[in-house]
Design a protein around this motif. Sequence first.
Motif, mmCIF file in Angstrom:
data_model
loop_
_atom_site.group_PDB
_atom_site.id
_atom_site.type_symbol
_atom_site.label_atom_id
_atom_site.label_comp_id
_atom_site.label_asym_id
_atom_site.label_seq_id
_atom_site.Cartn_x
_atom_site.Cartn_y
_atom_site.Cartn_z
ATOM 1 N N HIS A 159 -113.226 -52.460 48.478
ATOM 2 C CA HIS A 159 -112.573 -51.331 49.135
ATOM 3 C C HIS A 159 -113.230 -50.042 48.679
ATOM 4 O O HIS A 159 -113.727 -49.950 47.551
ATOM 5 C CB HIS A 159 -111.079 -51.304 48.781
ATOM 6 N N LEU A 160 -113.215 -49.039 49.537
ATOM 7 C CA LEU A 160 -113.786 -47.732 49.236
ATOM 8 C C LEU A 160 -112.699 -46.667 49.199
ATOM 9 O O LEU A 160 -111.754 -46.708 50.002
ATOM 10 C CB LEU A 160 -114.824 -47.324 50.278
ATOM 11 N N ILE A 161 -112.846 -45.739 48.274
ATOM 12 C CA ILE A 161 -112.058 -44.507 48.294
ATOM 13 C C ILE A 161 -112.999 -43.381 48.687
ATOM 14 O O ILE A 161 -114.070 -43.222 48.101
ATOM 15 C CB ILE A 161 -111.430 -44.204 46.922
ATOM 16 N N VAL A 162 -112.624 -42.627 49.703
ATOM 17 C CA VAL A 162 -113.421 -41.470 50.116
ATOM 18 C C VAL A 162 -112.545 -40.230 49.979
ATOM 19 O O VAL A 162 -111.347 -40.267 50.266
ATOM 20 C CB VAL A 162 -113.951 -41.611 51.559
ATOM 21 N N PRO A 163 -113.124 -39.113 49.506
ATOM 22 C CA PRO A 163 -112.309 -37.930 49.221
ATOM 23 C C PRO A 163 -111.844 -37.175 50.451
ATOM 24 O O PRO A 163 -110.955 -36.335 50.352
ATOM 25 C CB PRO A 163 -113.238 -37.061 48.371
ATOM 26 N N SER A 164 -112.468 -37.416 51.615
ATOM 27 C CA SER A 164 -112.085 -36.662 52.808
ATOM 28 C C SER A 164 -112.374 -37.487 54.054
ATOM 29 O O SER A 164 -113.189 -38.417 54.042
ATOM 30 C CB SER A 164 -112.869 -35.340 52.887
ATOM 31 N N ALA A 165 -111.699 -37.134 55.135
ATOM 32 C CA ALA A 165 -111.936 -37.812 56.410
ATOM 33 C C ALA A 165 -113.360 -37.568 56.889
ATOM 34 O O ALA A 165 -113.962 -38.438 57.540
ATOM 35 C CB ALA A 165 -110.927 -37.321 57.454
ATOM 36 N N GLN A 166 -113.918 -36.393 56.581
ATOM 37 C CA GLN A 166 -115.294 -36.105 56.990
ATOM 38 C C GLN A 166 -116.270 -37.069 56.338
ATOM 39 O O GLN A 166 -117.234 -37.516 56.969
ATOM 40 C CB GLN A 166 -115.648 -34.654 56.632
ATOM 41 N N MET A 167 -116.036 -37.404 55.058
ATOM 42 C CA MET A 167 -116.910 -38.353 54.385
ATOM 43 C C MET A 167 -116.748 -39.747 54.970
ATOM 44 O O MET A 167 -117.730 -40.497 55.092
ATOM 45 C CB MET A 167 -116.597 -38.364 52.886
ATOM 46 N N ALA A 168 -115.547 -40.109 55.371
ATOM 47 C CA ALA A 168 -115.326 -41.399 56.021
ATOM 48 C C ALA A 168 -116.098 -41.480 57.335
ATOM 49 O O ALA A 168 -116.664 -42.530 57.680
ATOM 50 C CB ALA A 168 -113.831 -41.610 56.270
#
Length: 394
Positions: A159-168
């Motif tokens: 699983h990944l954690i991304v700090p923002s929707a833009q990075m996703a």
Amino acid sequence: MNILMLSDVYFPRVNGVSTSIRTFARSLAQMGHAVTLVVPDYGPESGQAQHDEGAFEVIRLPARVIFFDPEDRLIKGSALAAVTRTLAARDWDVIHVHTPFRAHQLGVRLAALTGTPTVETYHTYFEEYVGHYLPWLPAGLTRWLARRVSRHLCHGVDHLIVPSAQMAEVLDRYGVRTPWTVIPTGIDLAEFSGGDGARFRDMHGIGADAPTMVTVSRLSLEKNIAFLLRVAKRLLPRFPALQFLIAGEGPDAVRLRQLVASLGLQNNVRFFGNLDRRSTLLDAYSAGDVFVFASPTETQGLVLIEAMAMGTPIVSTAVMGTATVLRDARSARISSEDESVFAGHVALLLDSVEDRRALAEAGPMDARAWSTEVLMGRAVDLYASLLRPSPALA
């Protein structure tokens, strides 16, 4: 839960990733979880970074200097073999990887040996960074490599954690298919209060009425501080007593000092290096009439949240993670990356005590949305969702 965190960077190396990791580890420990953090050893300086590590276990591994990036360290391959056996013998509920180099290698190896679920945070927009560190390679090639390597690494964890929707959205464009969850790190609001701007100004001979901009940033090309220096140059005819306070260190320091001289800003720009996060950094935030920021590569923009919490009015561009932080902020003026436009926003605030006061009062309220108290519960929920049943319960 027993949580193992792995990273290729940590204090005394000062940057947003180090801050994010420490915030994560502290918050989880305060919630009652056992946290072990494995990071490089920076030599004698590592001891200076341990004043706050009592809340969680820190294991430092032998590391070597990276020739093209002397601020950072690469954990030695020989150190991985020994620590892998030690860590594999311990009981972990989740492995959380924070960086894509030796830490990722160790995390994947441990997951294969123990069957422990792995989470990785995609902290850094490598596509935009890599060209600054490998300038001798064609830009198209470095971007292709960054995307290809990112895709491979992301597919190696659960699983990944991304700090923002833009990075996703960036990872989606790369073709990454690993499940992801947006969880910004946020800040501990209790750490960002009580700064004394008057004390900072007095200590450094800055007049109480001098119009003052401040930024807190690593001094590197991707942070776009040269743009802010040119903005300061545009403001000088209207604000000849302007002071621009820059807190931070980094590989671009020499070039930036040269640019200050070439722009004739020697009497208007102050470089302070890395300030203590518990005292002088808070004072520096409070000393600024306006906090300025223009980095186009941030995945979070933690310093913007810190400025909000300190009640310092903000003028910033809004790209990637900074767009997320500033989207509903009432404490900031958002500008395009145009020197004249940006300078105009700053000038309006420097001219208006009322406008600055309104933004300053809104800052702490904006910062509450980014409190670790709000965000860390989401991380724990994610960890819990990945837990695998024990053989007795399966």
